[in-house]
Design an enzyme around this catalytic site. Structure first.
Site, PDB file in Angstrom:
ATOM      1  N   ASP A 106       0.845  -1.182   0.000  1.00 37.91           N
ATOM      2  CA  ASP A 106       0.000   0.000   0.000  1.00 37.91           C
ATOM      3  C   ASP A 106       0.889   1.244   0.000  1.00 37.91           C
ATOM      4  OD1 ASP A 106      -2.431   1.272  -0.052  1.00 37.91           O
ATOM      5  OD2 ASP A 106      -2.644   1.330   2.127  1.00 37.91           O
ATOM      6  N   TYR A 108       1.130   5.676  -0.513  1.00 38.02           N
ATOM      7  CA  TYR A 108       0.694   6.824   0.291  1.00 38.02           C
ATOM      8  C   TYR A 108       0.873   8.029  -0.622  1.00 38.02           C
ATOM      9  CZ  TYR A 108       0.726   9.082   5.034  1.00 38.02           C
ATOM     10  OH  TYR A 108       0.457   9.778   6.189  1.00 38.02           O
ATOM     11  N   HIS A 113      -3.740  13.684   1.210  1.00 36.29           N
ATOM     12  CA  HIS A 113      -3.976  12.708   2.280  1.00 36.29           C
ATOM     13  C   HIS A 113      -2.784  12.657   3.243  1.00 36.29           C
ATOM     14  CE1 HIS A 113      -5.131   9.030   4.369  1.00 36.29           C
ATOM     15  NE2 HIS A 113      -3.976   8.482   4.021  1.00 36.29           N
ATOM     16  N   ARG A 122       0.527  13.731  13.893  1.00 40.21           N
ATOM     17  CA  ARG A 122       1.710  14.376  14.459  1.00 40.21           C
ATOM     18  C   ARG A 122       1.524  15.890  14.436  1.00 40.21           C
ATOM     19  NH1 ARG A 122       3.046  10.547  10.902  1.00 40.21           N
ATOM     20  NH2 ARG A 122       3.206  12.092   9.241  1.00 40.21           N
ATOM     21  N   GLU A 179     -10.469   3.614   3.643  1.00 40.23           N
ATOM     22  CA  GLU A 179      -9.537   4.348   2.787  1.00 40.23           C
ATOM     23  C   GLU A 179      -9.901   3.998   1.342  1.00 40.23           C
ATOM     24  OE1 GLU A 179      -5.395   3.843   4.018  1.00 40.23           O
ATOM     25  OE2 GLU A 179      -5.725   5.414   5.529  1.00 40.23           O
ATOM     26  N   GLU A 181      -9.193   3.786  -2.371  1.00 42.03           N
ATOM     27  CA  GLU A 181      -7.934   3.717  -3.117  1.00 42.03           C
ATOM     28  C   GLU A 181      -8.142   3.048  -4.470  1.00 42.03           C
ATOM     29  OE1 GLU A 181      -4.768   1.981  -0.884  1.00 42.03           O
ATOM     30  OE2 GLU A 181      -5.367   2.931   0.997  1.00 42.03           O
ATOM     31  N   ASP A 213      -9.207   0.082   1.921  1.00 46.86           N
ATOM     32  CA  ASP A 213      -8.180  -0.369   2.864  1.00 46.86           C
ATOM     33  C   ASP A 213      -8.630  -0.006   4.280  1.00 46.86           C
ATOM     34  OD1 ASP A 213      -5.646  -1.491   3.500  1.00 46.86           O
ATOM     35  OD2 ASP A 213      -4.908   0.535   3.870  1.00 46.86           O
ATOM     36  N   ARG A 217      -8.304   3.376  13.330  1.00 51.14           N
ATOM     37  CA  ARG A 217      -7.383   4.481  13.624  1.00 51.14           C
ATOM     38  C   ARG A 217      -6.843   4.451  15.040  1.00 51.14           C
ATOM     39  NH1 ARG A 217      -5.988   5.685   8.575  1.00 51.14           N
ATOM     40  NH2 ARG A 217      -7.807   6.219   7.322  1.00 51.14           N
ATOM     41  N   GLN A 220      -4.201   1.701  15.127  1.00 50.95           N
ATOM     42  CA  GLN A 220      -3.072   2.168  14.324  1.00 50.95           C
ATOM     43  C   GLN A 220      -2.239   3.224  15.055  1.00 50.95           C
ATOM     44  OE1 GLN A 220      -4.428   3.934  10.619  1.00 50.95           O
ATOM     45  NE2 GLN A 220      -2.374   4.547   9.987  1.00 50.95           N
ATOM     46  N   TYR A 224       1.764   2.074  15.663  1.00 50.03           N
ATOM     47  CA  TYR A 224       2.469   2.251  14.381  1.00 50.03           C
ATOM     48  C   TYR A 224       3.918   2.738  14.467  1.00 50.03           C
ATOM     49  CZ  TYR A 224       2.503   7.330  13.632  1.00 50.03           C
ATOM     50  OH  TYR A 224       2.781   8.666  13.692  1.00 50.03           O
ATOM     51  N   LYS A 233      -4.648  -2.311  10.234  1.00 48.34           N
ATOM     52  CA  LYS A 233      -4.987  -2.474   8.813  1.00 48.34           C
ATOM     53  C   LYS A 233      -5.192  -3.932   8.413  1.00 48.34           C
ATOM     54  CE  LYS A 233      -3.654   1.819   7.331  1.00 48.34           C
ATOM     55  NZ  LYS A 233      -4.359   2.671   6.376  1.00 48.34           N
ATOM     56  N   THR A 237      -8.989  -5.980   3.765  1.00 45.14           N
ATOM     57  CA  THR A 237      -8.865  -5.033   2.659  1.00 45.14           C
ATOM     58  C   THR A 237      -9.834  -5.513   1.584  1.00 45.14           C
ATOM     59  OG1 THR A 237      -6.517  -4.726   3.170  1.00 45.14           O
ATOM     60  CG2 THR A 237      -7.259  -4.000   0.994  1.00 45.14           C
ATOM     61  N   THR A 324      -4.807   6.216   0.145  1.00 45.95           N
ATOM     62  CA  THR A 324      -6.055   6.969   0.106  1.00 45.95           C
ATOM     63  C   THR A 324      -6.014   8.066  -0.940  1.00 45.95           C
ATOM     64  OG1 THR A 324      -6.249   6.605   2.466  1.00 45.95           O
ATOM     65  CG2 THR A 324      -7.670   8.296   1.514  1.00 45.95           C
ATOM     66  N   GLU A 338     -10.248  12.159   7.700  1.00 47.10           N
ATOM     67  CA  GLU A 338     -10.045  13.478   7.085  1.00 47.10           C
ATOM     68  C   GLU A 338     -11.381  14.216   6.938  1.00 47.10           C
ATOM     69  OE1 GLU A 338      -7.614  11.219   3.939  1.00 47.10           O
ATOM     70  OE2 GLU A 338      -7.083  13.311   3.583  1.00 47.10           O
TER      71      GLU A 338
END
Lengths: 394, 394
Positions: A106, A108, A113, A122, A179, A181, A213, A217, A220, A224, A233, A237, A324, A338
């Protein structure tokens, strides 16, 4: 013999012809092509046993010349008459996972996104990390939990720790997300030690599917660092049952957004192209987002070149997804984290304020693109219901 | 008929009996068991076609009662006389990858290794991240690049950026490293939505192999935020040809180090057990490290329970590895980045100061454990030569 009627405005006209795996009631799985509201059984229509198998892998492994040849034969066939026994209404058959997935990667590749997630995960740092514009960031997902549209997704359990909690707790995910995709399926594999240059993309990649996907959250966010997403995840999927051949997407090619700084030579394309695909995210029957694939920063060929530049082998059935798809507008975001800005700004769905997924919710992704005949072609959909957790108290 | 002689002190006595896939010159692959310096062809000896296949997967999928039954039959067989046509000297056959790998997961279960890597990769932060003692941190690796001992590993190319460089550059990895690990092979898969509790480990896991999880530290350091290692690892993972049955490792069980804080209920075992396996890392013929598996913080059963607690399915052939095995002493570290402290403290190998791998270097991992007969049993080895990069200038 039957002449297959393609309704006006169908997303499955002769310029699409996606492949899938289907079974009539009580019968074996086999490969078919969708035309209008029908499926053509290719083993029956073409008399070739490679289509009598329960996955597309055998055909995909035959290589791009063969893909072209079969597409030409199928086009000629369905433009004329098809044996009655080879034609099924799509509403009367079951659709299955079209491929045995090799490795699942996967990426990014949406700048919007990645920036949004950076701000949310973060908040005190630069949203885009220093490597993001130099390489398509990606990671390996779990190939064994790829399922087809229509398969319920069971809400996962796991460890979660909110920032204001001192200890993690175990339980069902409270922040279950999607997600939206696009995924690319490798047809012709490449040997270990042999990178696939960007220009080899058409020989290697068979077609594209829609991908959801699923992402927990809360699981994760706690797990992560430092090795990336894992249980947040790996529970599921979902992919669409129809594989749209890359040849059907030629009319959808568009330039990628400008890439600055200029990528390193192994990522340079003469004219890097993305795809002008419009995705739609439907939540309990209401459209909540329209992610535009044309906004994706890294091209499909760049992703494959990066994935293999270290000499990693690819195999028939390898799936790599874009990450995503999110556009610059809030209403173009392909994940609920989002759309609702981390759950802090609920959206109204069917008259209710909503953030993340509840049990019983249904999500449907769909997508269309310009076709060669001047109209549009479709990917079908990835439709999934959320089933309650199995062991919430464990 | 032949009576197989097991030399005194052999690591492949009747308390080991590991499975592998071999081929005599010019013949097909088939399943065998190693006894002393010989391989017994199980299809020929037992007359069962499941062993006439080119991988162990068919047999592994038959479940733990069947594994026990076959082990009993093989023990009886090789204690007596074996048909001549079923016995081959191990030096006269080729050994192959023993399984078709489903998904490959790599954990990070050594506290010493995780602390060392934390100090080296994030010198300004706490070495162990907050989640580390609450869950076995792990991630998915690339299943399609798992290779067997004896397969050269081509030095990978990729993007690297040293902290003092402004821009990344492309080229061959300058910090090619090993990771000495133990890997566990799932025999009986589990369904999506059905976690595998810790106590189900013996029914699910068929056996163990040695793993060298090759790592390009310069590629990894630049790419790994925020989604984890990708190209720094995906070019190759080497495994030993012999799969040691979990039943052969019963005498090697030892308690894990104390786990504090107490794990969440799904990770609790009545008596969490690790394995008293001594690994050896040989670099160009010289032993440079002796990593002790008994130091691993998380147990094999905890890793599997964690991997599936979100409902992720497992399949026959899934491989999950422990992560680098490192003990508390420098001379017990299972990666060169630790042995040479990030390359800043070279070690002397065959009279030369060395940090990371050079082309032509040969690395051999091996391991032994206490056996049921009072002696020791062996894993064989993972021996690999580093071949020069293919496209260093690209």
């Amino acid at each position: 013999m039957t002449s297959i009627d393609v309704p006006d405005g169908s997303l499955f006209g002769l310029d699409n012809l996606p492949y899938g795996v289907f079974s009539p009631p009580g019968e074996e799985r086999r490969v078919g092509v969708r035309v209008g509201d029908h499926v053509v059984d290719l083993a029956a229509a073409l008399g070739d046993d490679v289509f009598a198998r329960p996955t597309l892998n055998g055909f995909m492994a035959q290589g791009h010349r063969r893909w072209r040849e079969v597409r030409d034969r199928v086009t000629a066939l369905v433009s004329g008459s098809v044996p009655d026994a080879a034609v099924f209404p799509v509403s009367g058959v079951e659709l299955h996972l079209p491929v045995t997935v090799g490795d699942y990667v996967d990426f990014y590749a949406s700048e919007h996104h990645a920036s949004n997630l950076g701000r949310l995960f973060r908040p005190d740092a630069e949203p885009l990390l220093p490597n993001w514009k130099h390489l398509p960031v990606g990671y390996h997902g779990r190939a064994g939990t790829v399922v087809v549209s229509g398969t319920d997704v069971v809400r996962p359990c796991g460890q979660r720790k909110a920032p204001d909690e001192i200890q993690p707790t175990f339980g069902e995910s409270r922040r279950l997300d999607i997600e939206a995709e696009l995924g690319f399926l490798v047809g012709s594999g490449s040997a270990q030690g042999s990178p696939v240059p960007v220009e080899q993309f058409p020989e290697r990649v068979f077609g594209a599917v829609l991908v959801n996907d699923w992402s927990a959250r809360d699981i994760q966010a706690w797990e992560y660092v430092p090795l990336g997403p894992f249980l947040g995840k790996s529970f599921a999927t979902s992919v669409s049952p129809w594989v749209v051949p890359m040849d059907a997407l030629r009319a959808a090619r568009v330039s990628t957004p400008p890439q600055e700084p200029r990528p390193l030579p192994y990522l340079r394309e003469a004219d890097p192209w993305g795809l002008d695909i419009d995705l739609t995210v439907e939540w309990n029957g209401e459209i909540v987002s329209r992610p535009p694939y044309r906004e994706m920063y890294w091209s499909p060929a760049q992703m494959l070149a990066h994935l293999t530049v270290n000499g990693a082998a690819t195999r028939t059935g390898d799936l790599y997804a874009s990450g995503t798809v999110s556009g610059p507008e809030r209403s173009q975001c392909g994940a609920f984290i989002e759309l609702t800005w981390g759950g802090r700004e609920p959206i109204v769905v069917a008259g209710e304020e909503r953030t993340f997924l509840r049990d019983g919710d249904e999500v449907a992704l769909s997508a269309t693109a310009p076709g060669a005949a001047g109209g549009r072609i479709g990917f079908g959909e990835v439709r999934t219901r959320i089933a309650p957790a199995n062991h919430p108290g464990r």
